[in-house]
Design a protein around this motif. Sequence first.
Motif, short mmCIF file in Angstrom:
data_model
loop_
_atom_site.label_atom_id
_atom_site.label_comp_id
_atom_site.label_asym_id
_atom_site.label_seq_id
_atom_site.Cartn_x
_atom_site.Cartn_y
_atom_site.Cartn_z
N GLN A 1 -52.68 40.74 -6.07
CA GLN A 1 -53.28 41.86 -5.70
C GLN A 1 -54.07 42.21 -4.54
N ASP A 2 -54.45 41.07 -3.83
CA ASP A 2 -55.00 41.13 -2.74
C ASP A 2 -54.03 41.30 -1.35
N ARG A 3 -52.73 40.92 -1.72
CA ARG A 3 -51.83 40.88 -0.65
C ARG A 3 -50.47 42.03 -1.07
N VAL A 4 -50.62 42.40 -2.36
CA VAL A 4 -49.38 43.40 -2.71
C VAL A 4 -49.97 44.47 -3.53
N SER A 5 -49.61 45.58 -3.16
CA SER A 5 -49.94 46.50 -4.13
C SER A 5 -48.82 47.16 -4.94
N LEU A 6 -49.20 47.45 -6.25
CA LEU A 6 -48.25 47.91 -7.25
C LEU A 6 -48.03 49.47 -7.40
N ASP A 7 -46.88 49.84 -6.59
CA ASP A 7 -46.68 51.30 -6.50
C ASP A 7 -46.36 52.20 -7.77
N LYS A 8 -45.29 51.53 -8.33
CA LYS A 8 -44.63 52.15 -9.59
C LYS A 8 -44.53 50.74 -10.41
N THR A 9 -44.48 51.27 -11.96
CA THR A 9 -44.15 50.01 -12.87
C THR A 9 -43.51 50.85 -13.88
N SER A 10 -42.63 49.96 -14.38
CA SER A 10 -41.97 50.42 -15.68
C SER A 10 -41.78 49.30 -16.55
N LEU A 11 -42.34 49.30 -17.99
CA LEU A 11 -42.50 48.22 -18.73
C LEU A 11 -41.81 48.65 -19.86
N THR A 12 -40.89 47.74 -20.45
CA THR A 12 -40.31 47.74 -21.82
C THR A 12 -40.57 46.54 -22.81
N LYS A 13 -41.27 46.91 -23.84
CA LYS A 13 -41.61 45.64 -24.65
C LYS A 13 -40.47 45.27 -25.36
N SER A 14 -40.57 43.67 -25.39
CA SER A 14 -39.62 43.14 -26.34
C SER A 14 -40.25 42.39 -27.52
N SER A 15 -39.85 41.39 -28.03
CA SER A 15 -40.41 41.05 -29.24
C SER A 15 -41.33 39.63 -28.52
N GLY A 16 -42.52 39.55 -29.47
CA GLY A 16 -43.25 38.19 -29.14
C GLY A 16 -44.04 38.28 -28.06
N GLY A 17 -44.48 39.35 -27.50
CA GLY A 17 -45.41 39.65 -26.27
C GLY A 17 -44.57 39.39 -24.99
N ARG A 18 -43.15 39.41 -25.28
CA ARG A 18 -42.49 39.70 -24.16
C ARG A 18 -42.04 40.96 -23.48
N VAL A 19 -41.84 41.37 -22.36
CA VAL A 19 -41.77 42.38 -21.51
C VAL A 19 -40.56 42.36 -20.56
N SER A 20 -39.84 43.50 -20.26
CA SER A 20 -39.18 43.42 -19.08
C SER A 20 -39.60 44.53 -18.05
N ALA A 21 -39.59 44.36 -16.94
CA ALA A 21 -40.40 45.22 -15.78
C ALA A 21 -39.50 45.86 -14.74
N GLN A 22 -39.96 46.72 -14.14
CA GLN A 22 -39.32 47.13 -12.88
C GLN A 22 -40.47 47.54 -12.19
N LEU A 23 -40.67 46.72 -10.90
CA LEU A 23 -41.93 46.82 -10.23
C LEU A 23 -41.63 47.33 -8.86
N ASN A 24 -42.20 48.52 -8.37
CA ASN A 24 -42.14 48.79 -6.99
C ASN A 24 -43.59 48.14 -6.35
N LEU A 25 -43.05 47.16 -5.36
CA LEU A 25 -44.41 46.44 -4.60
C LEU A 25 -44.24 46.86 -3.14
N SER A 26 -45.73 46.96 -2.70
CA SER A 26 -45.69 46.95 -1.28
C SER A 26 -46.76 46.07 -0.64
N LYS A 27 -46.43 45.55 0.43
CA LYS A 27 -47.17 44.61 1.11
C LYS A 27 -48.45 45.47 1.58
N ILE A 28 -49.65 44.93 1.41
CA ILE A 28 -51.05 45.48 1.85
C ILE A 28 -51.14 45.05 3.48
#
Length: 148
Positions: free
Chosen positions: A121-148
């Motif tokens: 988090q001190d090097r990258v900002s999370l601009d946009k996130t899309s999470l999809t929950k799976s079973s057993g505490g698992r997720v699929s994610a699409q992350l838009n990240l930008s360097k700080i």
Amino acid sequence: MKVFSYLNSLTRQQQIIFILTLSLLLLMVLSFFLNFIQKTANNLEIERNKILTEERLINKINFFPGFVNQDNVSISSLITNTSGDFKINIDRTQVIDEESIIVWINDADFMRLYDWLFSIQDRVSLDKTSLTKSSGGRVSAQLNLSKI
């Protein structure tokens, strides 16, 4: 005033014993206080030496030939290099520009994903996130990240 009247009622020998006892008590308190200050000073010196040793080790790491300064690394390399530490398998990346990237992650442990994002988090900002929950505490994610 009662103390002075009490002292005046004592004999000369009793007064001397009283003053010597009081002086001895004062010396003991002073001795304990000085001992405490000495121990504190020793502990501070030990901590100072530890900090200096750690600082020297950090400086050695910074000059180690294989060391990569994360500030000069591309966002793609930063994401790839750090995600493995948290056992995050990146399925796909798409570089937007030198400072931005989209990352696709399938079937990741949510807490590991969270810990990874927290660690960068001190090097990258999370601009946009899309999470999809799976079973057993698992997720699929699409992350838009930008360097700080």
